[in-house]
Design a protein around this motif. Structure first.
Motif, PDB file in Angstrom:
ATOM      1  N   ILE A 138       0.837  -1.200   0.000  1.00 31.67           N
ATOM      2  CA  ILE A 138       0.000   0.000   0.000  1.00 31.67           C
ATOM      3  C   ILE A 138       0.872   1.251   0.000  1.00 31.67           C
ATOM      4  CG2 ILE A 138      -1.716   1.288   1.323  1.00 31.67           C
ATOM      5  CD1 ILE A 138      -2.814  -1.405   2.288  1.00 31.67           C
ATOM      6  N   TRP A 173      -4.981   6.844  -4.044  1.00 34.56           N
ATOM      7  CA  TRP A 173      -4.167   5.997  -3.175  1.00 34.56           C
ATOM      8  C   TRP A 173      -4.342   6.359  -1.711  1.00 34.56           C
ATOM      9  CZ3 TRP A 173      -2.058   1.566  -4.117  1.00 34.56           C
ATOM     10  CH2 TRP A 173      -1.733   1.221  -5.429  1.00 34.56           C
ATOM     11  N   TRP A 177      -4.967   3.298   0.948  1.00 35.10           N
ATOM     12  CA  TRP A 177      -4.157   2.822   2.064  1.00 35.10           C
ATOM     13  C   TRP A 177      -4.937   2.874   3.369  1.00 35.10           C
ATOM     14  CZ3 TRP A 177      -2.746   5.193   6.546  1.00 35.10           C
ATOM     15  CH2 TRP A 177      -2.821   6.585   6.613  1.00 35.10           C
ATOM     16  N   GLY A 180      -7.070  -0.249   3.232  1.00 31.85           N
ATOM     17  CA  GLY A 180      -6.249  -1.433   3.487  1.00 31.85           C
ATOM     18  C   GLY A 180      -5.866  -1.556   4.944  1.00 31.85           C
TER      19      GLY A 180
END
Length: 540
Positions: A138, A173, A177, A180
């Protein structure tokens, strides 16, 4: 080509002169300063710019420790200017990652390997082994998202083109992250809940174990003929028991500081001796059957003569409060007592202290400075029936220590295995250990002479079922363990499970050497409802 490491180096060739390149960059870089709030009235980059190069970072409105550091170096050329650019992580972030991964795998890898070598690989540990890799992937994506964006913008700026902002994306992104990380945290919480439920669930029996129940066997084991012959209720605070070598006398000691003597065959209370201090924590009967040795919670060892009404002889010298193990040598001349990190040998007749083990190390003198050095770490598990050998953990090694010859035999226990308890067989030739290797408990049978592991038996799937006070006894032929599912008996030579008797959970288990009696304590001494159960095999 995919780049695995968060590092990128590239060069930009432009026809712009060096002053023009510096002017273009200066319009998009502002000096470093402390920023309040989320104002967007600023340049896209912050840092320093000079005639030789620049060191900058992108100004963002969210947290990202993996934002690239951007370094540039100018190189004039005949056709314009070449700018060499490097994007990398901040050194502090790199140091943090190295330390974090070292700590993480320093804990998880030994646990995984211990389960692997003990035959109990833990599926859940895979989550902990893979979690850093998932997080790194990530972070890798976050770094390269920002690196590619910065590379695209710097090319536009240096080549003199208008800076075109990227098309806003609804999913980036920075969101990935966070999602995640949330998934990993949720997975660990789920694992913790499931593990906690499994740990606290009652121990079950496999199909192979069920057929070992006495009511399931077509040809029952001799242990299936055992029956409860006596339940002794007249010592409700009992904490320790001992059996005489001739299997005729049972003694008990308790929180009431009393010693009680029982006839094993009839269950009749024969004598009661009362001490003025010291909860009884250890008991032994001398070979003559007329002398009792007790260890107390007051650092004392007491010698009781059952043929007289005299007060006990008191042996003083232990530094630890509880003297939990006592034994009398086969010739009746030496008393062995064990407390916290120390073993003492006493002359039974005179009460004189003969030796303390391990011996204190001599002080080390370095010039005018003297360094005191204590004895090596020692943990005492068991004393052999003849008082000649103690089973200890010495310098983190499981060791059988002959007290009279000083010979030490080390068993090859793995360093990552925690030994809960260890026992010597009556003949002193076999060692039985219970050990914890995340998350399982095993019973292991060792040949003391060769150090060979004869059997490795799974006791339970969780640590809580087998703590530091294991309910195990070893006789001439068998290993006997009191569990939540009954009394289990294994063959001492082969480790084969021979029988399971339906009994209550018993502690401080004792078994006569030839296997005629099994004795244990049920209930709780603190609640004053403890009882002594005597199980006996019918006479042939």
């Amino acid at each position: 080509m995919m780049k695995l490491l968060p590092y990128n180096h590239f060069s930009i060739q432009t026809i712009q002169t060096l002053p023009a390149v510096i002017a273009a960059l200066d319009a998009h870089i502002e000096p470093p300063k402390f920023r309040w709030g989320l104002s967007r009235d600023h340049a896209p980059y912050t840092g320093t710019l000079s005639n030789t190069g620049f060191k900058i970072r992108r100004i963002i409105h969210y947290r990202n420790s993996f934002l690239p550091n951007i370094r540039g170096r100018f190189e004039p050329s005949p056709g314009g200017t070449v700018v060499h650019i490097t994007l990398s992580l901040h050194p502090v972030v790199i140091v943090f990652l190295v330390c974090w991964l070292s700590f993480w795998y320093g804990i998880s890898l030994p646990i995984f390997l211990s389960g692997l070598f003990s035959g109990g690989v833990i599926p859940e540990i895979g989550l902990f082994l893979l979690a850093p890799l998932i997080l790194f992937s990530i972070f890798w994506g976050v770094f390269w998202f920002e690196a590619n964006r910065s590379q695209r913008e710097l090319i536009q700026i240096i080549q003199g083109n208008p800076l075109v902002p990227p098309t806003p994306k609804r999913f980036g992104w920075q969101k990935l992250w966070r999602i995640g990380l949330a998934i990993i945290v949720a997975a660990q919480l789920i694992w913790f809940v499931n593990h906690h439920q499994r740990v606290n669930a009652p121990e079950g029996l496999s199909q192979a174990q069920q057929i070992k129940r006495c009511d399931q066997q077509s040809s029952p084991s001799p242990y299936c003929s055992f029956s409860l012959t006596h339940t002794l209720t007249e010592h409700p605070t009992v904490t320790a028991i001992a059996l005489s070598p001739d299997n005729t006398t049972l003694v008990s000691g308790g929180r009431d500081k009393a010693i009680k003597v029982w006839d094993l065959q009839t269950g009749e209370l024969q004598q009661t001796r009362q001490s003025d201090s010291g909860v009884v924590t250890g008991l032994a009967i001398a070979p003559d059957g007329q002398t009792i040795v007790s260890g107390g919670g007051d650092r004392m060892v007491r010698i009781w003569d059952l043929t007289t009404d005299q007060p006990p002889q008191m042996l003083q010298g232990h530094t630890s409060q509880n003297v939990g193990l006592v034994e009398v040598s086969a010739d009746g001349n030496t008393i062995v007592s064990g407390g916290y990190r120390e073993i003492k040998l006493w002359d039974r007749t005179t009460g004189e202290l003969k030796a303390t083990l391990p011996e204190e190390k001599a002080p080390i003198e370095i010039g005018p400075v003297t360094l005191e050095s204590g004895p090596p770490p020692l943990r005492i598990f068991d004393i052999s029936a003849d008082g000649s050998t103690v089973l200890v953990e010495l310098n983190n090694k499981l060791t059988a220590w002959n007290l009279f010859t000083q010979q030490q035999t080390v068993l090859p226990h793995q360093w990552f295995t925690h030994v809960n308890a260890a026992y010597l067989s009556p003949d002193g030739q076999t060692v039985v250990t219970t050990s914890y290797t995340q998350p399982k408990n095993h019973l292991k049978i060792w040949d003391l002479a060769t150090g060979d592991l004869k059997a490795n038996i799974l006791l339970s799937e969780n640590r809580e079922s087998w703590g530091y006070r294991d309910h195990i006894a070893v006789n001439r032929d068998s290993v006997i363990a009191s569990t939540a599912t009954g009394l289990k008996i294994w063959n001492l030579q082969t480790g084969e499970l021979e029988a399971i008797l339906e009994t209550e959970l018993m502690r401080d288990l004792w078994a006569s050497p030839a296997g005629q009696h099994i004795i244990g304590i049920t209930g709780d001494a603190d609640s004053q409802d403890a009882q002594i159960q005597i199980w006996q095999r019918p006479s042939s």
